[in-house]
Design a protein around this motif. Structure first.
Motif, short mmCIF file in Angstrom:
data_model
loop_
_atom_site.label_atom_id
_atom_site.label_comp_id
_atom_site.label_asym_id
_atom_site.label_seq_id
_atom_site.Cartn_x
_atom_site.Cartn_y
_atom_site.Cartn_z
N TYR A 253 79.66 -20.03 10.77
CA TYR A 253 78.81 -20.72 9.80
C TYR A 253 77.41 -20.12 9.91
CZ TYR A 253 82.46 -24.17 9.05
OH TYR A 253 83.65 -24.77 8.70
N VAL A 254 76.85 -19.73 8.79
CA VAL A 254 75.57 -19.04 8.76
C VAL A 254 74.48 -20.04 8.34
CG1 VAL A 254 74.24 -17.13 7.77
CG2 VAL A 254 76.72 -16.88 8.15
N GLY A 255 73.42 -20.14 9.14
CA GLY A 255 72.36 -21.09 8.85
C GLY A 255 70.99 -20.57 9.23
N ARG A 256 70.00 -21.46 9.19
CA ARG A 256 68.61 -21.07 9.44
C ARG A 256 68.31 -20.87 10.92
NH1 ARG A 256 68.91 -23.55 4.75
NH2 ARG A 256 67.42 -22.99 3.11
N ARG A 257 69.09 -21.46 11.79
CA ARG A 257 68.87 -21.31 13.23
C ARG A 257 70.19 -21.48 13.96
NH1 ARG A 257 66.42 -25.90 11.74
NH2 ARG A 257 64.34 -25.05 12.07
N HIS A 258 70.22 -21.00 15.20
CA HIS A 258 71.42 -21.10 16.02
C HIS A 258 71.61 -22.53 16.52
CE1 HIS A 258 74.45 -19.79 19.00
NE2 HIS A 258 73.85 -20.66 19.80
N VAL A 259 72.85 -23.02 16.48
CA VAL A 259 73.20 -24.33 17.02
C VAL A 259 74.48 -24.15 17.84
CG1 VAL A 259 73.84 -26.71 16.53
CG2 VAL A 259 72.23 -25.52 15.02
N HIS A 260 74.46 -24.68 19.07
CA HIS A 260 75.67 -24.60 19.90
C HIS A 260 76.05 -25.99 20.40
CE1 HIS A 260 72.35 -23.94 22.92
NE2 HIS A 260 73.00 -24.93 23.49
N ARG B 227 67.89 -30.63 21.16
CA ARG B 227 66.49 -31.08 21.16
C ARG B 227 66.25 -32.07 22.30
NH1 ARG B 227 62.31 -31.75 16.97
NH2 ARG B 227 61.07 -33.58 17.43
N GLU B 228 67.20 -32.98 22.50
CA GLU B 228 67.05 -33.98 23.56
C GLU B 228 67.05 -33.32 24.94
OE1 GLU B 228 70.26 -36.60 22.70
OE2 GLU B 228 69.17 -37.69 21.12
N ASP B 229 67.84 -32.26 25.09
CA ASP B 229 67.86 -31.53 26.35
C ASP B 229 66.47 -30.96 26.68
OD1 ASP B 229 70.49 -32.08 26.80
OD2 ASP B 229 71.25 -30.14 26.11
N VAL B 230 65.82 -30.40 25.65
CA VAL B 230 64.49 -29.82 25.86
C VAL B 230 63.48 -30.93 26.14
CG1 VAL B 230 62.65 -28.43 24.85
CG2 VAL B 230 65.04 -27.86 24.38
N GLN C 222 56.63 -26.30 21.43
CA GLN C 222 57.00 -25.43 20.31
C GLN C 222 58.51 -25.36 20.15
OE1 GLN C 222 55.16 -21.56 20.37
NE2 GLN C 222 53.45 -22.36 19.21
N ARG C 223 59.22 -25.32 21.27
CA ARG C 223 60.68 -25.30 21.21
C ARG C 223 61.22 -26.57 20.57
NH1 ARG C 223 65.19 -22.65 20.30
NH2 ARG C 223 66.96 -23.33 21.56
N ILE C 224 60.64 -27.70 20.90
CA ILE C 224 61.07 -28.97 20.30
C ILE C 224 60.84 -28.95 18.79
CG2 ILE C 224 60.53 -31.44 20.17
CD1 ILE C 224 59.90 -31.30 23.20
N LYS C 225 59.69 -28.45 18.37
CA LYS C 225 59.41 -28.36 16.94
C LYS C 225 60.40 -27.43 16.25
CE LYS C 225 54.41 -29.26 17.20
NZ LYS C 225 53.06 -28.66 17.00
N ARG D 76 74.82 -31.25 13.26
CA ARG D 76 73.58 -32.02 13.36
C ARG D 76 73.52 -32.75 14.70
NH1 ARG D 76 70.43 -31.95 9.05
NH2 ARG D 76 71.26 -31.67 6.94
N SER D 77 74.64 -33.28 15.13
CA SER D 77 74.69 -33.97 16.43
C SER D 77 74.40 -32.98 17.56
CB SER D 77 76.06 -34.62 16.64
OG SER D 77 76.29 -35.63 15.69
N ALA D 78 74.96 -31.78 17.45
CA ALA D 78 74.74 -30.76 18.47
C ALA D 78 73.27 -30.34 18.51
CB ALA D 78 75.64 -29.56 18.21
#
Length: 681
Positions: free
Chosen positions: A93-100, A28-31, A55-58, A21-23
């Protein structure tokens, strides 16, 4: 002795969730911090880039009630280079979207990525190099449980996942949820089918066909994002209530650009203010009307009566009538759109003039040809030979001029069918006409005959069984160069023109090569409920395989006589509202006002289909005609006989009843004061 926190698997997984969640927040903050002032050449580019950033932020929103990941895969070896890089024993870990993370290393893998596929497909028989599959259970947004499946351990028996069953049966309030955590192998095969081919999914109630179609859109946007960004995607549903019900699924998966519409939206060339009798609508919706329209349109093309003379300076150039006739015949033979041929005609005439000029020793160029094409004499000839036609006026004339209709429907429509479509009171103009939904589809067909309809990259058509052949053609025009996912259930066809077979429907759609898949495993409807509803299948769709519920929880099912009428119905609603989850009261359309008054008198708040339910107001009052595609945890079905009698014929009525009986996910109460239809008893 208690387990140290650092050795507790659940604590480790919670730590990974917090870090993920922090990542995501950092992503989001980067965008949000992007400065585009130095990279945009003008205000147009700036506006486009700002919209893309927004749109990317959303898409990177962290929804508190939606877990970032729902599963974990431990590979025995590193996946193939085409899937992901990594060493032996790599974990995903499998989820709804990619997080790095800050270094770009993945913390959550998008469920659509190839490396995630074994989460849905791997089994004891085919582990796909996965040593462990872990599922996570959540309460709200908090990780509260996990469940392991050791796919390579022969001593561990294959069992049904308890967490999977709980997720399937979890009560819902509000719009439709995604099923990304519960996709089954047969569903996953459809979801990940390639973009080039079209797919038709026949699925009974509760088989997840709608969710499969939406997840297929999300997968295709992931796998072919650049192409579909250019060509576009579209989800077509039966009505606004249905679209409102499903509209949050794709945004929850990070996809915000998919347009949603009904067929009526697609063909909204005129204002629809009228309705048709069933027999009339059936004829207007018949595919034969396409040929009637084509004949009527091309009847406006008339052979030239004389040649044309073009004056340029002191010279006169004459194109004889026989040459003009040959040009017109050639354009007709090419079978191009009426409007395109009309635009080509003056250029062909101009070319004939240029040939004469060249023979006379002149050297004309393209500018001369364009000037000849715009010559007054040429324009006058084109107007008389190949006049402009307004599609709405063309349809209006067909529906109001008996002689014009008879001329172009000869050998196609019978005299009785022609009488059925003719208006009793002719309208004076397109604007004053009381167009019906079927008329709007005819106008759309005529519009396409004149000018080609824009084609999209992929179209999803849900509840397709209710479309007429002409409506299929209207949808097919929107994906002539793309592919389609067609979703439906022949047993739920509730229009007089309902689809008789998928082969026929796909032919009208222009996708005769589509693969037809059948889903028969029911994940949503309880065993007792689907078994009861399936009593109707021999009477409404004898060739279909009944849905087999795989729910371990049999659900709640009761049939009650209601001598007290509306009071007994209200009591049943009050009883179900004591349980957790949403409640739907489904009734014949004619009985809805009476039941609304009874609920209000009892102090029970309710909303209509398409309106948002809340934890305070969990009851939706649903006319049977709008129940298709909707789901509720618990349903009260009022007076089945009235539902059947509310339709123009018994088979359509029984199909409407079949739909109403299968909207419950956890429990159903059927109330009746009159006798039940004999097909149920």
């Amino acid at each position: 002795m208690s387990t140290p926190v650092h050795d507790d698997p659940l604590s480790k997984e919670r730590s990974h969730l917090a870090a993920s969640r922090s990542a995501l927040r950092a992503m989001r903050e980067d965008v949000e911090s992007l400065d585009i002032t130095d990279v945009t050449a003008n205000w147009v580019n700036a506006a486009v880039l700002e919209a893309q950033i927004e749109q990317r932020i959303k898409a990177l929103a962290d929804l508190s009630e939606t877990p970032l990941f729902f599963g974990r895969l431990d590979y025995l070896h590193a996946p193939g280079a085409e899937q992901a890089e990594g060493g032996e024993g790599e974990r995903f870990y499998v989820g709804r979207r990619h997080v790095h993370d800050a270094d770009g290393d993945p913390m959550v893998i998008d469920w659509r990525a190839p490396v995630s596929q074994p989460f849905y497909r791997a089994s004891k028989k085919d582990p796909q190099d996965v040593s462990l599959r872990r599922r996570f259970g959540y309460t709200g947004g908090d990780l509260t449980a996990y469940e392991d499946e050791h796919l390579l351990d022969p001593a561990e028996a294959a069992t049904t996942s308890r967490l999977l069953q709980q997720e399937i049966e979890r009560p819902r309030v509000g719009p439709m949820r995604d099923i990304v955590a519960t996709i089954q192998p047969e569903q996953d095969e459809i979801v990940r089918a390639g973009l080039a081919g079209s797919v038709c999914v026949q699925g009974g109630p509760g088989t997840g066909k709608t969710a499969v179609g939406l997840h297929r859109v999300a997968y295709l946007l992931y796998a072919h994002r650049e192409r579909l960004a250019r060509t576009g995607t579209l989800v077509i549903g039966p009505n606004r209530s249905f679209l409102h019900y499903i509209e949050q699924v794709l945004p929850a998966l990070g996809e915000l650009t998919v347009r949603q519409a009904t067929v009526d939206d697609l063909v909204a060339h005129v204002e629809v203010r009228g309705t048709d009798e069933a027999a009339t609508a059936v004829v207007k919706g018949d595919a034969r009307m396409a040929e009637v329209l084509r004949r009527a349109l091309y009847s406006h093309v008339t052979p030239p009566a004389e040649g044309v003379v073009v004056v340029r300076g002191s010279r006169r150039w004459r194109v004889p009538v026989y040459e003009l006739e040959e040009i017109v015949r050639e354009l007709l033979a090419r079978d191009i759109r009426y409007g395109a041929a009309r635009e080509a005609l003056p250029q062909r005439i101009a070319h004939a003039v240029l040939v004469q000029m060249e023979r006379a020793g002149e050297a004309p160029d393209d500018r001369v040809q364009n000037a000849v094409a715009r010559n007054a004499a040429v324009k006058a000839l084109v107007k008389s030979v190949w006049p402009q036609v307004d599609p709405a006026k063309l349809v209006l004339r067909l529906l109001t001029d008996a002689d014009f209709l008879a001329e172009h429907a000869a050998g196609i429509l019978t005299e009785e069918e022609q009488k059925a479509v003719l208006w009793a009171k002719p309208a004076r103009s397109v604007k004053s006409a009381r167009w019906s939904p079927a008329d709007a589809v005819l106008i759309d067909e005529a519009t396409d005959l004149i000018e080609r309809t824009h084609s999209l990259g992929h179209v999803v058509l849900d509840e397709a069984q209710d479309l007429s052949p002409m409506q299929y053609r209207a949808v097919g025009r929107r994906c002539t160069t793309g592919s389609a996912t067609v979703l439906g259930d022949l047993a739920q066809g509730t229009t007089p023109w309902a689809t008789r077979s998928w082969a026929e429907a796909l032919g009208h759609l222009g996708k005769g090569e589509a693969v037809v898949e059948e889903l028969t495993a029911g994940f949503r409807v309880p065993t007792d409920v689907i078994a009861y509803a399936s009593r109707l299948l021999p009477h409404i769709a004898p060739g279909l395989t009944p849905v087999a519920s795989i729910r371990e929880n049999p659900g709640f099912f009761d049939i009650r006589t209601a001598p007290g009428g509306a009071a007994d119905v209200v009591a049943a609603c009050r009883e179900l509202l004591e349980r957790e989850g949403s409640v739907g009261l489904i009734a014949a359309d004619a009985r809805v006002p009476q039941l609304a008054e009874a609920l209000a008198a009892a102090g029970i708040g309710h909303v209509g289909p398409g309106e948002e339910t809340t934890h305070a107001t969990r009851l939706t009052l649903v006319p049977a005609s709008l129940a298709k595609g909707l789901e509720y945890d618990y349903v009260v079905l009022d007076e089945p006989r009235a539902v059947v009698d509310g339709e123009p014929d018994e088979r359509t009525g029984l199909r409407r009843l079949y739909v109403a009986l299968t909207r419950a996910v956890s429990g159903l109460i059927v109330t009746h004061a009159t006798d039940l239809p004999p097909q149920l008893t």
